[in-house]
Structures are given as structure tokens and as C-alpha cells.
Design a protein around this motif. Structure first.
Motif, PDB file in Angstrom:
ATOM      1  N   ARG A 103      -8.646  -8.133   9.524  1.00  0.00           N
ATOM      2  CA  ARG A 103      -8.176  -6.889   8.922  1.00  0.00           C
ATOM      3  C   ARG A 103      -8.992  -5.681   9.362  1.00  0.00           C
ATOM      4  NH1 ARG A 103     -11.264  -5.593   4.278  1.00  0.00           N
ATOM      5  NH2 ARG A 103     -12.517  -7.289   3.407  1.00  0.00           N
ATOM      6  N   ASP A 104      -8.286  -4.539   9.363  1.00  0.00           N
ATOM      7  CA  ASP A 104      -8.909  -3.222   9.489  1.00  0.00           C
ATOM      8  C   ASP A 104      -9.790  -3.120  10.733  1.00  0.00           C
ATOM      9  OD1 ASP A 104      -7.686  -2.802   7.019  1.00  0.00           O
ATOM     10  OD2 ASP A 104      -9.465  -3.431   5.920  1.00  0.00           O
ATOM     11  N   SER A 155      -3.895  -7.933   9.243  1.00  0.00           N
ATOM     12  CA  SER A 155      -3.522  -6.783   8.423  1.00  0.00           C
ATOM     13  C   SER A 155      -4.218  -5.521   8.936  1.00  0.00           C
ATOM     14  CB  SER A 155      -3.912  -7.036   6.959  1.00  0.00           C
ATOM     15  OG  SER A 155      -3.668  -5.895   6.165  1.00  0.00           O
ATOM     16  N   ASN A 156      -3.409  -4.508   9.309  1.00  0.00           N
ATOM     17  CA  ASN A 156      -3.961  -3.225   9.746  1.00  0.00           C
ATOM     18  C   ASN A 156      -4.889  -3.417  10.940  1.00  0.00           C
ATOM     19  OD1 ASN A 156      -4.233  -0.359   9.478  1.00  0.00           O
ATOM     20  ND2 ASN A 156      -6.194  -0.648   8.463  1.00  0.00           N
ATOM     21  N   THR A 157      -4.410  -4.165  11.931  1.00  0.00           N
ATOM     22  CA  THR A 157      -5.173  -4.473  13.140  1.00  0.00           C
ATOM     23  C   THR A 157      -4.428  -3.890  14.329  1.00  0.00           C
ATOM     24  OG1 THR A 157      -4.088  -6.638  13.086  1.00  0.00           O
ATOM     25  CG2 THR A 157      -6.357  -6.518  12.281  1.00  0.00           C
ATOM     26  N   GLY A 198      -6.656   0.786   5.047  1.00  0.00           N
ATOM     27  CA  GLY A 198      -6.209  -0.607   5.027  1.00  0.00           C
ATOM     28  C   GLY A 198      -6.493  -1.269   3.703  1.00  0.00           C
ATOM     29  N   TRP A 221      -4.050  -0.088   1.183  1.00  0.00           N
ATOM     30  CA  TRP A 221      -2.727  -0.674   1.400  1.00  0.00           C
ATOM     31  C   TRP A 221      -2.590  -2.013   0.687  1.00  0.00           C
ATOM     32  CZ3 TRP A 221      -0.842  -3.214   6.502  1.00  0.00           C
ATOM     33  CH2 TRP A 221       0.559  -3.335   6.505  1.00  0.00           C
TER      34      TRP A 221
END
Length: 681
Positions: free
Chosen positions: A220-221, A246-248, A383, A386
Motif C-alpha cells: 500500500r501507499d 492499494s494506492n500503489t 491512501g 481512503w
């Protein structure tokens, strides 16, 4: 290649009691002694048994995918330190020593271990298991390096916060901080780990590594997420399954020079550059995965590379979803079963990552480059917001944040991002992609990919921040280069500065037939060509609208280019000041945009009660793409200043609102809607 079921060797991993485990384990720096019995890895990690999916146990006792395949040297596949000494470590010095022990060793990590020096990748020996104990086992500020080793298991750990503040691209000379780097190694199993906010790559599998499985992990992130390759040989075998991205931004994964790569039952959410790529003659099977919110979900980069895309789901994906046909059959190598797509997201959000993983984030968080904040990048904070069940207020300390940020659909309503000082000039969010920039795998970034900040969710407020697209037109040539793109509804932008040249602010809607409202007030917007454009309903109140001087005496550009949908309101400028150092009578207020010559749009702009500088010309409007400006609703009302229509003058080139129209074209009429949205109250 020989085959093996993951269930065949479960009996070999017999359990011992907690007391026996304690007796056999040694805490460094005391001398390590061999274990007194067969260590049960699930019991030692204190993780649950019995949880299952269609693919088998969520917490498997044996390695899955390619990592589980036996060889003459490893007849049980990847088992790590099974059968060897056991060591409990509680600080990074103990950890660094334990993972270098020769011979089979299991290293149990308790609590948070901060790596020193910051960013270091600690060397790991062959036949080693590194297992987090219970909840909250963390490696902070560094990671692991597996260099020419074999038979390594890494499970139930969080790797976080080796991010070098300001180096979102991961290109600083002092930033090669990976979470786990695997070089020329074989039989590696990375399972139930979490990777967040690291320096360069989260996991990199390089230089002819083989028999690697990454399973049930959370990524993530981050910018550069999972990279596979760095070799000219097509030998790597790798399985990625039940992972949540996620959010990558990119490399999810970038799979280069892989003989057989199998990606299944993974969830990809929020990849603003690209999702999964096959390159360098890689042969991939990607099946039963979900790609949501992003661009170029599956990419085949070159002619020799292949992807067999089977039963994947794509939601809100712009761009490529490549499929080249059959490659290899994973079931010829190992047993597996894909998850039903309708339950995949729930399963991964609940069970991926370390045991009982909880991402705790408060209602107010702070971003700072000096290490004093909760986050060091705006994108990482966004992120976390979110995935949060509640809205966040994100305060951003002064500084220059070079990164691309996406506020994805599904953000909890009420997100606020504000500059901490209250002065937009103190906080700069900047990047320098142009819409016409070529992606390294072909095609252009376009208006959706180039924007420095994109607000794609509803009910978001941005305050006291500068957003810039720093693309250098003078050096690289003219191109669209968006600082801000919006598609969300009920967006408030207060005290912001939007900087760019062409197409600085794209105010869009999620799709044709949908509406989106933006309220931009007490702000500054700068550009030259169509620097306010799109389909949304946008009110700009008490703003300075500054046209950049391109040095053209006859045409220094156009302020706006609306593409308003029929039956909706377009752009309203009220109480604004239009400024420029450009030549007198050299800037148009705007022109009507009919995307792809769409005859059904009805571009609409009203400029009222505003002060117009001498740079505004007459006629104030221009044709665009063969569409005469006179056929659309482009109007003024009550403007003043040297660029305004003098009282009593011929208004043929400067159409004015009638009194009845003036009563209709107001902030309230444009923005209230059926939900009575009134952010100014």
C-alpha cells in the motif's frame, strides 16, 4: 518439473507445546541452541488454524505456489529454518545476528524492531524462517536482502517507513531501501506480510531468482511496488496469490524475464500508472483478479512477452487490459483454486497481511517532510484516508512535495486536506508529467494520467495548498499538463493556487450523463491555453485568474474551454479578477470545446461582476475545432476594468446576460442542486 500438493507434507510439521517452544528458543545475544523438538510455525506465530478459502488454508502450514515445489536439495520445497535452532529477537541488533546464523534457524520477531542504520537491508542466510509473533511484529526503517541463498520463509511481519521524505520517485543516491530484495536466490516464500511507505521497492525479485511465492500480502501507499527481473535470462518462476495492492502507483507487479509467472486471486485498487506488466519475454497467467480504479490494468510491453488473462474483473479502468492467449498451465506444477470474484475483496481485506492486521488512523493526521508528522507524503496520508471507515482531516506542513496524488472513488465523505500554515505558498504539491509524454511501454499519459492531483471522489475539500504541474513548455514543447483534475461532486477548493500552462485545471464528471459540482473560491489559477476546461459545473468566486504571458502579441491564449453537457450549467466566474502581463487585447476569455466533435454538448461560460485586465480582447470568445463560438452560451455581465466592454459599446463580440438571465446565473443556482449543497454557508 515435478509436482507436489501443498497438503502432502503437512504431517511433517508436527506441533510442540508452548512450554517446549520456550525451552528450545533462545533470545540473542546468548548462544543459540538447537531446538528441542519440531517447531510448529503456526503455533509459534500465534495465528489461527482452520480458516479456509476455496484455495485451502488461509494460514498454510506449507509453502504454496512455486515456492512449494520440491527439488533434490529441498525434497519438501521451501521450509526455511524448520528443524533447526529457534531464536527470539526483540531489537534490530539481535535480528541482524540471528538471520545470519548458518544452518537451519527460525527467528521469532516480537514487537517493533527499528533497523539501524536507517534504510539498511539486513542480509539473510539460507534455511532461515523469519516469523512475526502474534500481532504487531514490525520491521521499521529497513528490510531484508536475500543474496544467493536458498530456502527462506518470511511471514507475519509488517515492513514500514523507510521512505526518504521527498523522494517519491525513489531515485536518490542514498535511497535503495527495499522491503525485501531477493537476488539470485531460490525457494523463497513471503506470506502474510504488509509493506507500506518504504524507500525504493516494496518487494524486488531479481537476478535469476526462482521458485518464489508472495502470498496473502498487503502492498500500500507506494510508487514502485513489486519488481521482478534485472536479468537477461528467462528462468524465474514466481507465484503471486491472494495479495492486496492499494494506492500503489506502478509495478503491481512489473514482471520481466520470467519463464512462468502465475498471478491469481489478487485485488488491485488504485494504480494510477499501470497494474501488472509482462516484459522481457515473460510468460504470465493472470486469473480471477480484480482491478479497480486505475489505468492500464494489464500491459504486455514487447512482442516476445505474453499474458493469458483469465476471468479477471475490471472496474473503473482506463486503458489497457491486454491478453495474448495461452502461455503455460499452472496446475501442471501445483494444486490451487481461485476465489470467487464476488467474495475476493472481502476475503483479502479481512485476512491479507499479518495476523489480526488493523490499520488504525485517527480523524486528524499530519504530513511533514522533517519526520515530525504521521506521514511523510501526501499520497500516503490520502491512501490511509481512503481505507478508513471515517473521514480524515489531513494537515500538511510547509514544504515541497514532489509526488502524484490520487483521491480515489469511495473515499469517506468529508475528506479535508489543508495547508498547515494557512498560506498556500507554503505548501507545494508538484510533478511534471505532460499529457503528451510517452509511457515507457507505449501510448501517452493523457489528461487522466498527467495530473499532479486528481480528485475522483465526492465531498472533498482542499484548502491553502499550491498544486502545480511543473512541466517545462519552454524546454520541452507545448503540451497539455494538468495540475488538477476533478471528477467528484461537491468539491470545495478554498485558498488554493493552481499553477501550470496549458490545461491547468480539468473539471470533469465521472462519465457522460453524470454531473459534478466544484466550488473554487478565494484562490489563484494560472495558465495560458484552455487552463480551465471540462464538463463539470464549476463556480469560481473571488479568484485571481492569471493568464501566462507567452510573448505572442496577437494570441496569448484562452482562459477556459467548457464542454458542458446539454441541460446542465458550465463555468461561472463571479467577483474574479483577470490579470496578466501579456500584451493588450491578446487573450480570449474562452472557446467552446466539443470533444470528438460531439454535437450534443452545449458549452457554457458566464463571466460576471469581475474585473478584466487590459489583456482581454474583443471579441472575447473564439471558435474551436470548427465550432463557432456564437452557437454556444458564452456570456458576460456587469464586468469592469480596462478589458471589459465599455458601457454603451457594441456587444456583438461581447454578448451580455439579460436581466432575467442574470438572476438565473448565480452561485446558488449552479451549485445547490437537489441536495441543497451550500459550502459557502
Amino acid at each position: 518439473m515435478p509436482t507436489i500438493s501443498r497438503r502432502q507434507f503437512t504431517a511433517a510439521f508436527g506441533g510442540i507445546s508452548v512450554a517446549a517452544l520456550a525451552a528450545s528458543a533462545t533470545t540473542l545475544p546468548a548462544a543459540a541452541e538447537p531446538g528441542g523438538g519440531e517447531l510448529d510455525p503456526l503455533r509459534s506465530m500465534r495465528v489461527p488454524r482452520g480458516l479456509r478459502t476455496a484455495d485451502g488454508p488461509i494460514w498454510s502450514a506449507t509453502a504454496t505456489g512455486f515456492a512449494g515445489l520440491p527439488t533434490p536439495e529441498l525434497p519438501h520445497g521451501t521450509v526455511g529454518g524448520y528443524g533447526g535452532s529457534v531464536h527470539v529477537v526483540r531489537d534490530s541488533e539481535q535480528l541482524a545476528r540471528a538471520i545470519q546464523i548458518e544452518g537451519p534457524a527460525t527467528v521469532l520477531v516480537e514487537g517493533t524492531l527499528v533497523v539501524e542504520p536507517f534504510g539498511a537491508n539486513l542480509a539473510v542466510s539460507s534455511h532461515t524462517s523469519i516469523l512475526g509473533v502474534g500481532r504487531g511484529a514490525e520491521i521499521v526503517g529497513g528490510g531484508f536482502h536475500l543474496d544467493q541463498v536458498a530456502d527462506v520463509v518470511i511471514r507475519n511481519l509488517t515492513f514500514r517507513d523507510s521512505y526518504v521524505a521527498g523522494d517519491w520517485d525513489g531515485k536518490n543516491d542514498d535511497n535503495d531501501n527495499d522491503g525485501i530484495r531477493v537476488d539470485t536466490s531460490d525457494h523463497v516464500w513471503i506470506d502474510h506480510c504488509e509493506f507500506a511507505r518504504l524507500g525504493d521497492g516494496l518487494v524486488d525479485v531479481r537476478k535469476d531468482s526462482t521458485a518464489v511465492t508472495v502470498s496473502w500480502c498487503v502492498f500500500r501507499d507506494h510508487n514502485k511496488t513489486v519488481g521482478v527481473g534485472w536479468t537477461d535470462n528467462v528462468v524465474t518462476t514466481i507465484t503471486l496469490h491472494h495479495n492486496w495492492f492499494s494506492n500503489t502507483y506502478q509495478r503491481n507487479a512489473s514482471i520481466d524475464n520470467v519463464a512462468a509467472g502465475h498471478v491469481y486471486s489478487c485485488l488491485f485498487q488504485g494504480q494510477a500508472h499501470y497494474g501488472t506488466m509482462s516484459r522481457g519475454a515473460s510468460q504470465l497467467v493472470i486469473e480471477s483478479c480484480i482491478y479497480e480504479h486505475g489505468e492500464d490494468a494489464i500491459v504486455v510491453k514487447d512482442e516476445a512477452s505474453r499474458v493469458d488473462s483469465r476471468g479477471n474483473r475490471f472496474t473503473d479502468i482506463r486503458g489497457r487490459k491486454d491478453h495474448t492467449g495461452p502461455t503455460f498451465e499452472p496446475s501442471d506444477h501445483y494444486d490451487y483454486a481461485v476465489e470467487p470474484l464476488d467474495r475476493l475483496a472481502t476475503v483479502l481485506e479481512r485476512h491479507a497481511g499479518p495476523h489480526a492486521r488493523k490499520e488504525h488512523v485517527g480523524r486528524r493526521v499530519r504530513v511533514a517532510l522533517d519526520g515530525t508528522g504521521d506521514f511523510a507524503s501526501i499520497g500516503a496520508a490520502v491512501g490511509a484516508a481512503w481505507r478508513s471507515p471515517h473521514p480524515l482531516e489531513i494537515s500538511v506542513a510547509p514544504g515541497t512535495y514532489r509526488e502524484i496524488v490520487r483521491i480515489w472513488p469511495g473515499m469517506p465523505a468529508g475528506l479535508l486536506i489543508r495547508g498547515e500554515s494557512g498560506e498556500a505558498t507554503d505548501v507545494l504539491l508538484t510533478y511534471d508529467l505532460a499529457a503528451g509524454t510517452e509511457k515507457f511501454y507505449g501510448g501517452e499519459f493523457g489528461g487522466t494520467g498527467a495530473a499532479t492531483l486528481a480528485i475522483l471522489a465526492d465531498d472533498v475539500t482542499i484548502r491553502d495548498i499550491t498544486v502545480e504541474n511543473g512541466y517545462d513548455e519552454a524546454a520541452q514543447g507545448g503540451s497539455q499538463a494538468q495540475a488538477l483534475r476533478t471528477t467528484g461532486d461537491r468539491l470545495e477548493l478554498s485558498g488554493v493556487r493552481l499553477l501550470g500552462n496549458q490545461d491547468t485545471f480539468l473539471a470533469e464528471t465521472p462519465a457522460k450523463g453524470q454531473t459534478a459540482r466544484v466550488y473554487l473560491h478565494d484562490s489563484f489559477v494560472e495558465g495560458d491555453v484552455d487552463f480551465l476546461y471540462g464538463r463539470a459545473t464549476a463556480v469560481l468566486e473571488n479568484c485571481e485568474i492569471r493568464s501566462y504571458d507567452r510573448g505572442q502579441p496577437d494570441n496569448n491564449g484562452y482562459v477556459c474551454a467548457p464542454s458542458t453537457a446539454a441541460g446542465t450549467y458550465g463555468f461561472l466566474f463571479t467577483g474574479c479578477t483577470f490579470t496578466s502581463s501579456a500584451a493588450e487585447s491578446s487573450v480570449y476569455l474562452g472557446r467552446p470545446w466539443h470533444p470528438s466533435s460531439d454535437p450534443d454538448v452545449e458549452p457554457s461560460v458566464v463571466v460576471r461582476d469581475s474585473h478584466l485586465g487590459v489583456h482581454i480582447r474583443t471579441p472575447a470568445w473564439s471558435d474551436m475545432g470548427g465550432w463557432p463560438w456564437q452557437e454556444d452560451f458564452l456570456r458576460e455581465h456587469g464586468n469592469t476594468g480596462p478589458g471589459a466592454l465599455p458601457a454603451g459599446s457594441d456587444s456583438a463580440g461581447r454578448p451580455q446576460l439579460t436581466a432575467r438571465e442574470a438572476a438565473l446565473h448565480t452561485r446558488d443556482t449552479y451549485l445547490r442542486g437537489t441536495d441543497d449543497w451550500a459550502p459557502w454557508t
